[in-house]
Structures are given as C-alpha cells and as structure tokens.
Design an enzyme around this catalytic site. Structure first.
Site, short mmCIF file in Angstrom:
data_model
loop_
_atom_site.label_atom_id
_atom_site.label_comp_id
_atom_site.label_asym_id
_atom_site.label_seq_id
_atom_site.Cartn_x
_atom_site.Cartn_y
_atom_site.Cartn_z
CE LYS A 73 -3.74 -2.26 2.49
NZ LYS A 73 -4.51 -2.29 3.75
CB ALA A 135 2.86 3.23 12.31
N GLY A 137 0.59 1.04 6.10
CA GLY A 137 -0.45 1.62 5.26
C GLY A 137 -1.82 1.56 5.87
#
Length: 273
Positions: A73, A135, A137
């Site tokens: 992502k 923390a 995508g």
C-alpha cells in the site's frame, strides 16, 4: 459467476501473500448482483516485482482498476499518476482506477471501511481511548479515520517507534483535539485495541501486542479476515473481551472499492475525490 467473455472488464487484487484475500469473492458477488460484466482476479506479487507489474497493468486495455493490499500500500503511492487527498495524507493507496490512457489514480479506503465496520456492529469510536498496533499503510488510514470520527485519544505502537512518532506528528497537525502518544506493547488503559499489522496471517506469528493484562471491558479488533479468529482474537476471548473480526471492514469497503475502480472522478463519493 457470470460468463466471462472478451468484453468483460477486468480488475485485480495485488498482495503478498494472496491466499487469505476475500475481496474477489465479495466484489464479484457485487458485480453479479448488479449484472455488471466485470470480474476481479487475485495476483500474487512480490515486493521487488511490484513496480514492474504495475507498469505492465497500464497497458492492459481490458483492465479498469485494481486493489492493493499488504505489503504494497505504501509503495503504491509513488506508482500512481494522481492520488486522492486522503491517500496523500495517509501516505498509502489501496484502490487504483486505470483510465483509458493508462494513467493510474489511487485512493485509500481502509480507514473509512474500518470505522464503518465498527459502527455497523454497534461500536461507536467517538470519545473512546484507542490503542493501535501498527503504523503501516492500513494503520495510517485507520488512525486518520478514527481521529476524524472523534476519538478522545490514540496510542500508536509500532516496532519502529520513529515510524509511530512520524505518524503522530502528521496526525496532531490535523486533529489538535485528539491526544496522541507513542506506545509500548502494553495496551492497558484503552477502550478499543486494534491490530493493523499482518501478524496473525501466518501460522506461528507472534501476537501484535501483550495480551496478558486484557480485561473484559476492552474491545479487541482485527483487520485480518483469514483466519476469522486470529490468535489475538482467540486470546482476547479467553480474557472475556468483546472481539471484532476483519470481515466487517471488507464488507463496508466493497462498494467504495467498486466506485473507486469503476467511476470517473466526478462520480466518486465526495470525500474520496
């Protein structure tokens, strides 16, 4: 599934691993219900091959878009020609629309889908104290969506504390009324605990955070859909916690994903233009 012909519009989902994804089943069911001549197929793509695969997808004239999931992502953001404001702020993309000219427009729908999934199950995030593991995508998207939903505080735990701190600095500038903290693996004192990492996908994975101190008043949520009951959720159940699996997040994203891949920019939901 409806008959696939040379006129069928094609969509993909890109992931590594790919065996666990349920999006194709859900998207294809939606296409069939709408009597749309469209189909989604899964693509197993390694990190080192992502850029080459995406470049190749630009030239497939029958392909209108694709979904991007773990671990691609964040990398996908730089591979798009344009992105939504939400994707820019989060720094990740999970839905891509391919235009007739091969240009790619990226969007991020994880956060909106997760919050909608919570609410669908009667869990209102507003005014809650939230603990988020991860923390990456998905974690970034969920953090932004939760802050937008009006949570009171958010503690972010990540193996790289610097990555958690960087996310908090971005969030604090947009949501000054939310108290943000870099956390440890101890989720004590929070109402809603969320795993946004991929830990739990593979047999033998470690737990994303310490579960020894969980109490029944806490809600433990996953974004992983397969297995439905991850080791984290199983551990939470033994502690008497309410659990929230990953499927509602997917179901609430399906229509947003379909819109993001198949509509023109002017037809997309306003918040994702």
């Amino acid at each position: 599934m409806q008959q696939i012909t040379g006129n069928t519009r094609v969509y993909a989902i890109i992931a590594d691993p790919i065996h666990h994804v349920q999006t194709p089943t859900a998207i294809n069911r939606l296409f069939a219900a709408r009597d749309d001549d469209r189909v989604m197929v899964p693509f197993h793509v390694k990190t080192q091959d992502l850029a080459g695969v995406v470049e190749g997808l630009r030239s497939i004239q029958s392909l209108d878009g694709f979904i991007v999931t773990v671990p691609h992502k964040t990398a996908m953001l730089e591979l798009c020609d344009s992105v939504s404001e939400a994707a820019r702020l989060v720094g990740a993309v999970n839905a891509v629309r391919r235009g007739p000219d091969g240009l790619l427009h990226g969007d991020i729908l994880d956060g909106a889908g997760f919050v909608s999934g919570l609410r669908q199950k009667g869990i209102e995030p507003a005014r809650r104290s939230v603990y988020l593991a991860g923390a990456g995508g998905a974690g970034k998207a969920i953090a932004f969506a939760l802050a937008e939903a009006g949570i009171s505080s958010l503690t972010i735990y990540n193996r790289s504390a610097a990555k958690a701190q960087a996310l908090i600095e971005r969030l604090a500038g947009v949501f000054p009324d939310v108290a943000f903290t870099v956390g440890t693996d101890n989720p004590a004192g929070h109402d809603l605990l969320i795993n946004s990492t991929s830990l739990g996908l593979a047999p033998g994975d470690s737990l994303p955070f310490d579960v020894s101190g969980l109490v029944p008043e806490q809600i433990v949520a996953e974004i992983i859909m397969q297995p439905a009951i991850t080791p984290l959720l199983a551990a939470a159940m033994t502690k008497g916690c309410r659990i929230h699996d990953g499927l509602p997040m997917l179901l609430c994203q399906i229509e947003l994903m379909a819109a993001a891949m198949t509509c023109t920019g002017s037809e997309l939901p306003h918040e994702h233009i």
